[in-house]
Design a protein around this motif. Structure first.
Motif, PDB file in Angstrom:
ATOM      1  N   ASN A 131       0.854  -1.187   0.000  1.00  0.00           N
ATOM      2  CA  ASN A 131       0.000   0.000   0.000  1.00  0.00           C
ATOM      3  C   ASN A 131       0.893   1.241   0.000  1.00  0.00           C
ATOM      4  O   ASN A 131       0.969   1.992   0.962  1.00  0.00           O
ATOM      5  N   VAL A 132       1.598   1.440  -1.115  1.00  0.00           N
ATOM      6  CA  VAL A 132       2.620   2.478  -1.188  1.00  0.00           C
ATOM      7  C   VAL A 132       2.034   3.871  -1.037  1.00  0.00           C
ATOM      8  O   VAL A 132       2.580   4.724  -0.351  1.00  0.00           O
ATOM      9  N   THR A 133       0.893   4.130  -1.672  1.00  0.00           N
ATOM     10  CA  THR A 133       0.303   5.469  -1.638  1.00  0.00           C
ATOM     11  C   THR A 133       0.028   5.914  -0.213  1.00  0.00           C
ATOM     12  O   THR A 133       0.330   7.036   0.185  1.00  0.00           O
ATOM     13  N   GLU A 134      -0.514   5.006   0.581  1.00  0.00           N
ATOM     14  CA  GLU A 134      -0.816   5.343   1.967  1.00  0.00           C
ATOM     15  C   GLU A 134       0.459   5.644   2.746  1.00  0.00           C
ATOM     16  O   GLU A 134       0.514   6.568   3.542  1.00  0.00           O
ATOM     17  N   GLN A 135       1.516   4.863   2.475  1.00  0.00           N
ATOM     18  CA  GLN A 135       2.750   5.056   3.209  1.00  0.00           C
ATOM     19  C   GLN A 135       3.406   6.389   2.886  1.00  0.00           C
ATOM     20  O   GLN A 135       3.977   7.032   3.746  1.00  0.00           O
ATOM     21  N   ILE A 136       3.336   6.814   1.629  1.00  0.00           N
ATOM     22  CA  ILE A 136       3.947   8.083   1.260  1.00  0.00           C
ATOM     23  C   ILE A 136       3.296   9.225   2.036  1.00  0.00           C
ATOM     24  O   ILE A 136       3.940  10.183   2.426  1.00  0.00           O
ATOM     25  N   LEU A 137       2.013   9.091   2.304  1.00  0.00           N
ATOM     26  CA  LEU A 137       1.301  10.128   3.031  1.00  0.00           C
ATOM     27  C   LEU A 137       1.606  10.089   4.527  1.00  0.00           C
ATOM     28  O   LEU A 137       1.215  10.985   5.255  1.00  0.00           O
ATOM     29  N   GLN A 138       2.304   9.054   4.978  1.00  0.00           N
ATOM     30  CA  GLN A 138       2.551   8.888   6.407  1.00  0.00           C
ATOM     31  C   GLN A 138       4.041   8.863   6.726  1.00  0.00           C
ATOM     32  O   GLN A 138       4.497   8.110   7.571  1.00  0.00           O
ATOM     33  N   ASP A 139       4.812   9.687   6.043  1.00  0.00           N
ATOM     34  CA  ASP A 139       6.250   9.723   6.292  1.00  0.00           C
ATOM     35  C   ASP A 139       6.566  10.063   7.744  1.00  0.00           C
ATOM     36  O   ASP A 139       7.543   9.570   8.310  1.00  0.00           O
ATOM     37  N   SER A 140       5.735  10.906   8.352  1.00  0.00           N
ATOM     38  CA  SER A 140       5.987  11.300   9.739  1.00  0.00           C
ATOM     39  C   SER A 140       5.875  10.111  10.689  1.00  0.00           C
ATOM     40  O   SER A 140       6.554  10.057  11.719  1.00  0.00           O
ATOM     41  N   LYS A 141       5.023   9.138  10.342  1.00  0.00           N
ATOM     42  CA  LYS A 141       4.892   7.932  11.162  1.00  0.00           C
ATOM     43  C   LYS A 141       5.939   6.888  10.783  1.00  0.00           C
ATOM     44  O   LYS A 141       6.336   6.068  11.612  1.00  0.00           O
ATOM     45  N   LEU A 142       6.363   6.926   9.535  1.00  0.00           N
ATOM     46  CA  LEU A 142       7.335   5.948   9.059  1.00  0.00           C
ATOM     47  C   LEU A 142       8.740   6.244   9.573  1.00  0.00           C
ATOM     48  O   LEU A 142       9.506   5.329   9.887  1.00  0.00           O
ATOM     49  N   LYS A 143       9.073   7.508   9.700  1.00  0.00           N
ATOM     50  CA  LYS A 143      10.442   7.882  10.063  1.00  0.00           C
ATOM     51  C   LYS A 143      10.880   7.341  11.423  1.00  0.00           C
ATOM     52  O   LYS A 143      12.005   6.825  11.544  1.00  0.00           O
ATOM     53  N   PRO A 144      10.058   7.409  12.486  1.00  0.00           N
ATOM     54  CA  PRO A 144      10.505   6.840  13.771  1.00  0.00           C
ATOM     55  C   PRO A 144      10.781   5.341  13.692  1.00  0.00           C
ATOM     56  O   PRO A 144      11.680   4.835  14.372  1.00  0.00           O
ATOM     57  N   ILE A 145      10.019   4.635  12.856  1.00  0.00           N
ATOM     58  CA  ILE A 145      10.238   3.192  12.697  1.00  0.00           C
ATOM     59  C   ILE A 145      11.550   2.940  11.971  1.00  0.00           C
ATOM     60  O   ILE A 145      12.368   2.112  12.385  1.00  0.00           O
ATOM     61  N   MET A 146      11.772   3.669  10.879  1.00  0.00           N
ATOM     62  CA  MET A 146      13.002   3.495  10.112  1.00  0.00           C
ATOM     63  C   MET A 146      14.230   3.885  10.928  1.00  0.00           C
ATOM     64  O   MET A 146      15.307   3.302  10.761  1.00  0.00           O
ATOM     65  N   SER A 147      14.075   4.848  11.807  1.00  0.00           N
ATOM     66  CA  SER A 147      15.204   5.268  12.642  1.00  0.00           C
ATOM     67  C   SER A 147      15.695   4.122  13.518  1.00  0.00           C
ATOM     68  O   SER A 147      16.897   4.001  13.785  1.00  0.00           O
ATOM     69  N   VAL A 148      14.765   3.280  13.963  1.00  0.00           N
ATOM     70  CA  VAL A 148      15.139   2.118  14.773  1.00  0.00           C
ATOM     71  C   VAL A 148      15.926   1.111  13.931  1.00  0.00           C
ATOM     72  O   VAL A 148      16.823   0.422  14.426  1.00  0.00           O
ATOM     73  N   LEU A 149      15.606   1.044  12.641  1.00  0.00           N
ATOM     74  CA  LEU A 149      16.251   0.081  11.749  1.00  0.00           C
ATOM     75  C   LEU A 149      17.621   0.529  11.254  1.00  0.00           C
ATOM     76  O   LEU A 149      18.326  -0.249  10.598  1.00  0.00           O
ATOM     77  N   VAL A 150      18.014   1.749  11.545  1.00  0.00           N
ATOM     78  CA  VAL A 150      19.245   2.310  10.976  1.00  0.00           C
ATOM     79  C   VAL A 150      20.474   1.415  11.169  1.00  0.00           C
ATOM     80  O   VAL A 150      21.231   1.189  10.214  1.00  0.00           O
ATOM     81  N   PRO A 151      20.739   0.870  12.369  1.00  0.00           N
ATOM     82  CA  PRO A 151      21.934   0.021  12.507  1.00  0.00           C
ATOM     83  C   PRO A 151      21.945  -1.170  11.547  1.00  0.00           C
ATOM     84  O   PRO A 151      22.995  -1.534  11.008  1.00  0.00           O
ATOM     85  N   VAL A 152      20.772  -1.766  11.323  1.00  0.00           N
ATOM     86  CA  VAL A 152      20.681  -2.895  10.397  1.00  0.00           C
ATOM     87  C   VAL A 152      20.815  -2.414   8.955  1.00  0.00           C
ATOM     88  O   VAL A 152      21.485  -3.044   8.131  1.00  0.00           O
ATOM     89  N   LEU A 153      20.193  -1.287   8.642  1.00  0.00           N
ATOM     90  CA  LEU A 153      20.289  -0.728   7.293  1.00  0.00           C
ATOM     91  C   LEU A 153      21.739  -0.413   6.931  1.00  0.00           C
ATOM     92  O   LEU A 153      22.177  -0.648   5.798  1.00  0.00           O
TER      93      LEU A 153
END
Length: 364
Positions: A131-153
């Motif tokens: 559901n890419v369209t929905e996710q693009i609209l929710q970058d503010s919610k996605l960023k805290p999650i991705m921040s946790v993944l940074v060491p693995v990324l």
């Protein structure tokens, strides 16, 4: 003669093996025997990415997850196999993985023997929410999650990122890089700390201009040696059919894609690839377009030498048709700058639904 059942104790738990004649603890076994048992456990824990069932119907990690519940010793043997390739195919799996990393961080602070360093074993990481369209609209919610993944990324050599997530993923990695840098040192002159050798972009078409959304001078993009696009079949798939047949030069299909690459930024780029279904013969177009049917086909990977293209795009040695068709399991060099490789295995493709996650997990 009285027969006794042999039990192996793993951290206080008892597991019946068969019917030898003694009763021992796992810790009392000879090291060589213990190692053999754990190696066997690790082998059967390997995710079944090549399974015939759809991943939505059968979780390829199910055996490994079950074994992790047996004991701490078994869990530690299984985790490297479980975590080598991570598929985060939906938003809920992305959140679950982030929570798992938070738990490991808490274990580390407590000095718990349950702590396991995910960054030491993750080799391949796939992130895509359909559901890419929905996710693009929710970058503010996605960023805290991705921040946790940074060491693995930063630690994973191979990343496959949805085009809708790419901007946030890159931003989080680079924010972490700059925030930890010495303020008295120009971090732009130091190499980006990521270990990514291969970046695969999912769900991208040439009209997206995804790189325009990423800040100029991106250290992450500048560090990438291999870039791959997995073709959106509904939009770009037909462009590559004649290439599979050796009837059309790849220059026509790749021209726009090549222009989309930020060459000035991606200074380390060595190869650029596009993957698509290998349709080299007459096929049932109705079946290919039918949602409930589809075709079982091989996958073709077209690779261009980015370093050679960068030198002089106008004189790049594109292959001239007609040229030999590359067969399943084969790799052919069509010119000094172009090669084609076709997978040995096949997958079920429908024009508007395609198992790129499975193809990628199996080693594309």
């Amino acid at each position: 003669m009285v027969q006794h059942t042999m039990c192996i104790y793993c951290c206080g738990r008892e597991a019946t093996i068969d019917k030898p004649t003694t009763r021992v603890r796992f810790s009392d076994l000879p090291p060589a025997v213990s190692l053999l048992i754990l190696k066997y456990v690790a082998q059967i824990a390997q995710p079944t990415f090549t399974q015939k069932e759809r991943y939505a119907d059968k979780n390829p990690y199910s055996t490994a997850l079950t074994l992790c519940r047996v004991s701490r010793v078994v869990r530690r043997a299984v985790l490297p196999e479980l975590l080598r390739t991570i598929l985060l195919r939906q938003s809920h799996s992305l959140k679950a993985f982030a929570n798992a990393l938070r738990i490991q961080k808490a274990y580390a602070k407590k000095g718990s023997d349950l702590f396991f360093d995910y960054t030491s074993v993750v080799q391949r990481l796939w992130i895509r929410d359909h559901n890419v369209t929905e996710q693009i609209l929710q970058d503010s919610k996605l960023k805290p999650i991705m921040s946790v993944l940074v060491p693995v990324l930063l630690a994973a050599p191979a990343l496959a990122i949805d085009s809708g997530h790419l901007k946030v993923v890159v931003q989080c990695m680079e924010d972490a890089w700059t925030s930890r840098a010495d303020p008295d040192v120009d971090h732009k002159s130091s190499p980006f700390p990521g270990k990514t050798q291969s970046l695969t972009i999912l769900g991208h078409c040439t009209d997206d201009e995804i790189f325009e959304q990423i800040r100029k001078g991106s250290g992450f993009l500048a560090s990438i040696p291999r870039l791959t696009y997995l073709v959106d079949m509904g939009i770009d798939g037909d462009k590559f059919r004649d290439i599979s047949r050796g009837e059309k030069s790849p220059e026509d299909a790749l021209e726009v894609w090549m222009r989309d690459i930020p060459w000035a930024c991606m200074k380390s780029l060595e190869t650029f690839s596009v993957a698509y279904p290998h349709l080299d013969a007459i096929y049932d177009i109705r079946r290919y377009m039918a949602e409930a049917k589809g075709l079982v086909v091989h996958v073709e990977r077209l690779t261009v030498s980015a370093s050679l293209f960068r030198q002089d795009p106008e004189s790049f040695p594109w292959v001239t048709p007609p040229f030999p068709v590359t067969g399943p399991g084969e790799k052919s060099i069509q010119s000094d700058g172009v090669c084609v490789e076709v997978t040995r295995g096949r997958e079920l493709f429908w024009q508007y639904l395609y198992p790129w996650d499975k193809v990628w997990a199996c080693g594309l």
